[in-house]
Design a protein around this motif. Structure first.
Motif, PDB file in Angstrom:
ATOM      1  N   UNK A  78      -3.584   0.384 -14.149  1.00 49.81           N
ATOM      2  CA  UNK A  78      -1.890   0.252 -14.616  1.00 49.81           C
ATOM      3  C   UNK A  78      -0.874  -0.560 -13.571  1.00 49.81           C
ATOM      4  N   UNK A  79      -1.217  -0.876 -12.967  1.00 54.38           N
ATOM      5  CA  UNK A  79      -0.518  -2.112 -12.184  1.00 54.38           C
ATOM      6  C   UNK A  79      -0.804  -3.452 -12.197  1.00 54.38           C
ATOM      7  N   UNK A  80      -2.348  -3.601 -12.758  1.00 52.53           N
ATOM      8  CA  UNK A  80      -3.042  -5.504 -12.880  1.00 52.53           C
ATOM      9  C   UNK A  80      -3.554  -5.617 -10.748  1.00 52.53           C
ATOM     10  N   UNK A  81      -4.561  -6.509 -11.416  1.00 52.20           N
ATOM     11  CA  UNK A  81      -5.648  -7.011 -10.334  1.00 52.20           C
ATOM     12  C   UNK A  81      -4.357  -7.949  -9.847  1.00 52.20           C
ATOM     13  N   UNK A  82      -3.674  -8.692  -9.467  1.00 52.34           N
ATOM     14  CA  UNK A  82      -2.207  -8.922  -8.499  1.00 52.34           C
ATOM     15  C   UNK A  82      -0.991  -8.152  -8.232  1.00 52.34           C
ATOM     16  N   UNK A  83      -1.775  -7.063  -8.425  1.00 53.74           N
ATOM     17  CA  UNK A  83      -0.449  -6.249  -8.190  1.00 53.74           C
ATOM     18  C   UNK A  83      -0.467  -5.866  -5.971  1.00 53.74           C
ATOM     19  N   UNK A  84       0.775  -5.598  -5.707  1.00 53.32           N
ATOM     20  CA  UNK A  84       1.378  -5.476  -4.116  1.00 53.32           C
ATOM     21  C   UNK A  84      -0.196  -4.374  -4.112  1.00 53.32           C
ATOM     22  N   UNK A  85      -0.596  -3.456  -4.651  1.00 50.88           N
ATOM     23  CA  UNK A  85      -2.046  -2.444  -3.878  1.00 50.88           C
ATOM     24  C   UNK A  85      -3.018  -3.248  -3.820  1.00 50.88           C
ATOM     25  N   UNK A  86      -3.620  -4.120  -4.621  1.00 52.24           N
ATOM     26  CA  UNK A  86      -4.349  -5.124  -4.810  1.00 52.24           C
ATOM     27  C   UNK A  86      -4.420  -6.298  -3.646  1.00 52.24           C
ATOM     28  N   UNK A  87      -3.764  -6.896  -3.273  1.00 44.67           N
ATOM     29  CA  UNK A  87      -3.291  -7.720  -2.319  1.00 44.67           C
ATOM     30  C   UNK A  87      -3.433  -7.618  -1.235  1.00 44.67           C
ATOM     31  N   UNK A  88      -4.233  -8.588  -0.118  1.00 44.51           N
ATOM     32  CA  UNK A  88      -4.504  -8.631   0.317  1.00 44.51           C
ATOM     33  C   UNK A  88      -3.567  -9.648   1.870  1.00 44.51           C
ATOM     34  N   UNK A  89      -3.717  -9.530   2.639  1.00 48.25           N
ATOM     35  CA  UNK A  89      -3.378 -10.750   3.878  1.00 48.25           C
ATOM     36  C   UNK A  89      -2.131 -11.459   3.877  1.00 48.25           C
ATOM     37  N   UNK A  90      -2.185 -12.701   3.693  1.00 52.39           N
ATOM     38  CA  UNK A  90      -0.620 -13.367   3.888  1.00 52.39           C
ATOM     39  C   UNK A  90      -0.334 -13.276   2.894  1.00 52.39           C
ATOM     40  N   UNK A  91      -0.479 -13.143   1.543  1.00 55.56           N
ATOM     41  CA  UNK A  91      -0.350 -13.114   0.419  1.00 55.56           C
ATOM     42  C   UNK A  91       0.578 -11.815  -0.120  1.00 55.56           C
ATOM     43  N   UNK A  92      -0.285 -10.589   0.355  1.00 57.40           N
ATOM     44  CA  UNK A  92       0.374  -9.299   0.124  1.00 57.40           C
ATOM     45  C   UNK A  92       1.802  -9.537   1.044  1.00 57.40           C
ATOM     46  N   UNK A  93       1.549 -10.328   2.366  1.00 55.40           N
ATOM     47  CA  UNK A  93       2.497  -9.959   3.485  1.00 55.40           C
ATOM     48  C   UNK A  93       4.335 -10.189   2.891  1.00 55.40           C
ATOM     49  N   UNK A 250       3.704 -10.472 -13.595  1.00 51.01           N
ATOM     50  CA  UNK A 250       4.023  -9.905 -14.233  1.00 51.01           C
ATOM     51  C   UNK A 250       3.482  -8.487 -14.041  1.00 51.01           C
ATOM     52  N   UNK A 251       2.065  -8.910 -12.994  1.00 48.83           N
ATOM     53  CA  UNK A 251       1.556  -6.998 -12.308  1.00 48.83           C
ATOM     54  C   UNK A 251       2.493  -7.001 -11.681  1.00 48.83           C
ATOM     55  N   UNK A 252       3.616  -8.495 -10.428  1.00 49.21           N
ATOM     56  CA  UNK A 252       3.698  -7.531  -9.816  1.00 49.21           C
ATOM     57  C   UNK A 252       5.542  -7.059  -9.409  1.00 49.21           C
ATOM     58  N   UNK A 253       5.186  -6.814 -11.071  1.00 57.97           N
ATOM     59  CA  UNK A 253       6.379  -5.476 -11.265  1.00 57.97           C
ATOM     60  C   UNK A 253       6.327  -4.263 -11.567  1.00 57.97           C
ATOM     61  N   UNK A 254       4.586  -4.479 -12.230  1.00 55.11           N
ATOM     62  CA  UNK A 254       3.810  -2.345 -12.312  1.00 55.11           C
ATOM     63  C   UNK A 254       3.920  -2.066 -11.074  1.00 55.11           C
ATOM     64  N   UNK A 255       3.719  -1.391  -9.443  1.00 52.92           N
ATOM     65  CA  UNK A 255       3.293  -0.969  -8.723  1.00 52.92           C
ATOM     66  C   UNK A 255       4.956  -0.646  -8.640  1.00 52.92           C
ATOM     67  N   UNK A 256       6.009  -1.957  -8.546  1.00 51.76           N
ATOM     68  CA  UNK A 256       7.070  -1.297  -7.907  1.00 51.76           C
ATOM     69  C   UNK A 256       8.153  -0.629  -9.133  1.00 51.76           C
ATOM     70  N   UNK A 257       8.258  -0.414 -10.385  1.00 54.11           N
ATOM     71  CA  UNK A 257       8.556  -0.064 -11.929  1.00 54.11           C
ATOM     72  C   UNK A 257       7.900   1.259 -11.638  1.00 54.11           C
ATOM     73  N   UNK A 258       7.262   1.724 -11.725  1.00 55.79           N
ATOM     74  CA  UNK A 258       5.899   2.988 -11.500  1.00 55.79           C
ATOM     75  C   UNK A 258       6.437   3.703 -10.530  1.00 55.79           C
ATOM     76  N   UNK A 259       6.679   3.233  -9.043  1.00 56.17           N
ATOM     77  CA  UNK A 259       7.168   3.761  -7.658  1.00 56.17           C
ATOM     78  C   UNK A 259       8.393   4.713  -8.157  1.00 56.17           C
ATOM     79  N   UNK A 260       9.310   3.679  -8.279  1.00 51.48           N
ATOM     80  CA  UNK A 260      10.970   3.686  -8.308  1.00 51.48           C
ATOM     81  C   UNK A 260      10.994   4.597  -9.299  1.00 51.48           C
ATOM     82  N   UNK A 261      10.539   4.770 -10.621  1.00 52.67           N
ATOM     83  CA  UNK A 261      10.535   5.818 -11.586  1.00 52.67           C
ATOM     84  C   UNK A 261       9.645   6.722 -11.420  1.00 52.67           C
ATOM     85  N   UNK A 262       8.329   7.485 -10.994  1.00 50.77           N
ATOM     86  CA  UNK A 262       7.590   8.393 -10.988  1.00 50.77           C
ATOM     87  C   UNK A 262       8.132   9.377  -9.536  1.00 50.77           C
TER      88      UNK A 262
END
Length: 459
Positions: A78-93, A250-262
């Motif tokens: 539900x958060x996509x393959x390129x969301x914050x939870x899935x990224x690593x290293x410099x890309x995540x930061x 799109x994927x970067x929007x999903x994690x904060x969208x769900x976290x801020x809601x749920x």
């Protein structure tokens, strides 16, 4: 020296206990095995830790202990393959740095009046004397706030569609049929919209398509005056200086969208439960709100010390997430005198840390005063996790908790319908109130403690 290992209990027994009686099960494990213990999930040992110094080491030793996105791959559903939870290293930061400002400082302060207004609007839909379920009511508020902060949406067809779909997919994922389906991979087959897994895929696809369309449309508008996360991402550049693709955004929007809601809705629901279960807490909060005078602004409200203590205590006693996101040992290292081998997984047990009697006397009692008497480190009080995988929306969650509670206390007299204590229910990553907290409005007060007319006028 080997880490204490839980007796050879089948994993499905642990799963059932976590699902049906999570906190008592964790209390038993903590009592029997102490600050650190291992559960073997197949061939993979998972070490659970509740010692603050050990948690500090896990969060800060980023050389030998990593938090790779692949460990959160199940969330990609539900958060996509390129969301914050899935990224690593410099890309995540880098991506986290782009999103973080929307949840802090001036940008978040601008949401204060809107949060108060939305709370009044949603609560106003309930009739005096009628029973309502608190969780979906609060979720309606946090959903609208999250859509504004993350997407910049307040109205329109796409807004209305997402307003229906976002809570629908979370509710469906918590349903018994999906709990069973998630436990058995063989059942995870898309046999069409009328099959359990197929319906989940349908909801997911609808949300993904709507967000993708919004990203594409907003990119063509090029409005530099907007301050929502979507607008920031559209004009941002990645670490190579290039614009991000529509799919990345799109994927970067999903994690904060769900976290801020749920997660925020769960936290506020527990907060309302405790405040109305303990009249002395409610009265002291009303007295503190009275001290601000007739027309306090939101930033004055959120600085109230007892209000802050009450919110922290609600997050301590029933944290919305019971565990931190997993870490993995990359090279041999020592933790609490134990030698950890590579590939060992580590998880901080937030709940057991919050139940430590050496930190919190009478931990089962709701005592906000403890947060007035002592300042806890981020390894002793970690309601939103910590380190590089700490919840990005933590600041907004606490901000909303304070303003939603202040608005409700100032405008309504509520009462819990059930006399029995609310029971926690663990689903996915969250610790929900099992009944959703049933309440009733006894009466609507004239504005006494906090005059919110000024707040609503400009919302």
């Amino acid at each position: 020296m080997e880490i204490p290992e839980i007796e050879k209990i089948p994993l499905w027994v642990h799963a059932i206990k976590i699902a049906t009686d999570p906190l008592n099960h964790l209390d038993t494990l903590g009592k029997d095995y102490g600050d650190i213990f291992t559960i073997n999930f197949g061939s993979t040992p998972v070490v659970f830790v509740s010692n603050p110094q050990a948690i500090k080491q896990i969060f800060t030793n980023t050389k030998e202990i990593k938090s790779p996105g692949e460990l959160n791959q199940e969330m990609a559903l539900i958060t996509g393959n390129q969301g914050l939870l899935q990224l690593d290293g410099s890309r995540h930061k880098h991506r986290r740095k782009l999103i973080m400002p929307a949840f802090h400082g001036v940008k978040m302060q601008a949401q204060g009046q809107r949060i108060c207004h939305l709370t009044e609007k949603v609560m106003g839909q309930h009739l005096v004397g009628k029973t309502f379920i608190t969780y979906p009511t609060v979720e309606d508020i946090t959903l609208q706030v999250s859509m504004e902060v993350v997407l910049g949406l307040r109205e329109g067809e796409r807004y209305e569609q997402l307003k229906q779909l976002l809570p629908a997919i979370l509710k469906y994922m918590r349903s018994p049929i999906m709990q069973i389906t998630s436990a058995f991979p063989s059942l995870q087959q898309d046999l069409g919209r009328w099959s359990p897994w197929g319906y989940l895929m349908y909801l997911r696809q609808e949300i993904f398509q709507l967000l993708y369309a919004e990203v594409q449309e907003r990119r063509t508008q090029a409005d530099f005056s907007r301050t929502d996360i979507l607008s920031e991402l559209i004009f941002a550049r990645d670490e190579a200086g290039e614009s991000m693709t529509d799919e990345e955004i799109r994927d970067l929007l999903l994690s904060p969208l769900f976290a801020a809601q749920d997660a925020t809705a769960v936290a506020i629901t527990w907060l309302l439960y405790w405040v109305h279960r303990l009249p002395a807490v409610r009265e002291r909060l009303l007295g503190e709100l009275d001290s601000l005078g007739d027309s306090p602004d939101p930033m004055s409200i959120i600085q109230l010390p007892y209000l802050n203590a009450v919110c922290n205590e609600a997050l301590r006693i029933y944290p919305t997430q019971l565990f931190t996101f997993p870490r993995r040992v990359e090279s041999p290292t020592e933790l609490m005198g134990y030698e950890l081998s590579p590939k060992t997984l580590l998880m901080g047990c937030i709940y057991l840390t919050h139940q430590r009697e050496d930190l919190y006397s009478q931990p089962k009692q709701f005592q906000p005063e403890r947060f007035l008497e002592r300042q806890y480190s981020p390894y002793e009080f970690l309601a939103f996790g910590g380190g590089t995988r700490g919840c990005i929306g933590a600041g907004l969650a606490v901000f909303e908790m304070k303003l939603v509670l202040a608005t409700i206390l100032s405008r309504y007299q509520l009462a819990l319908v059930k006399k029995k204590p609310e029971q926690p229910k663990f689903e996915g990553l969250m610790c929900y109130p099992a009944s959703g907290v049933k309440m009733a409005i006894r009466k609507r007060d004239n504005i006494k403690s906090v005059n919110l007319k000024t707040l609503f006028a400009s919302a």
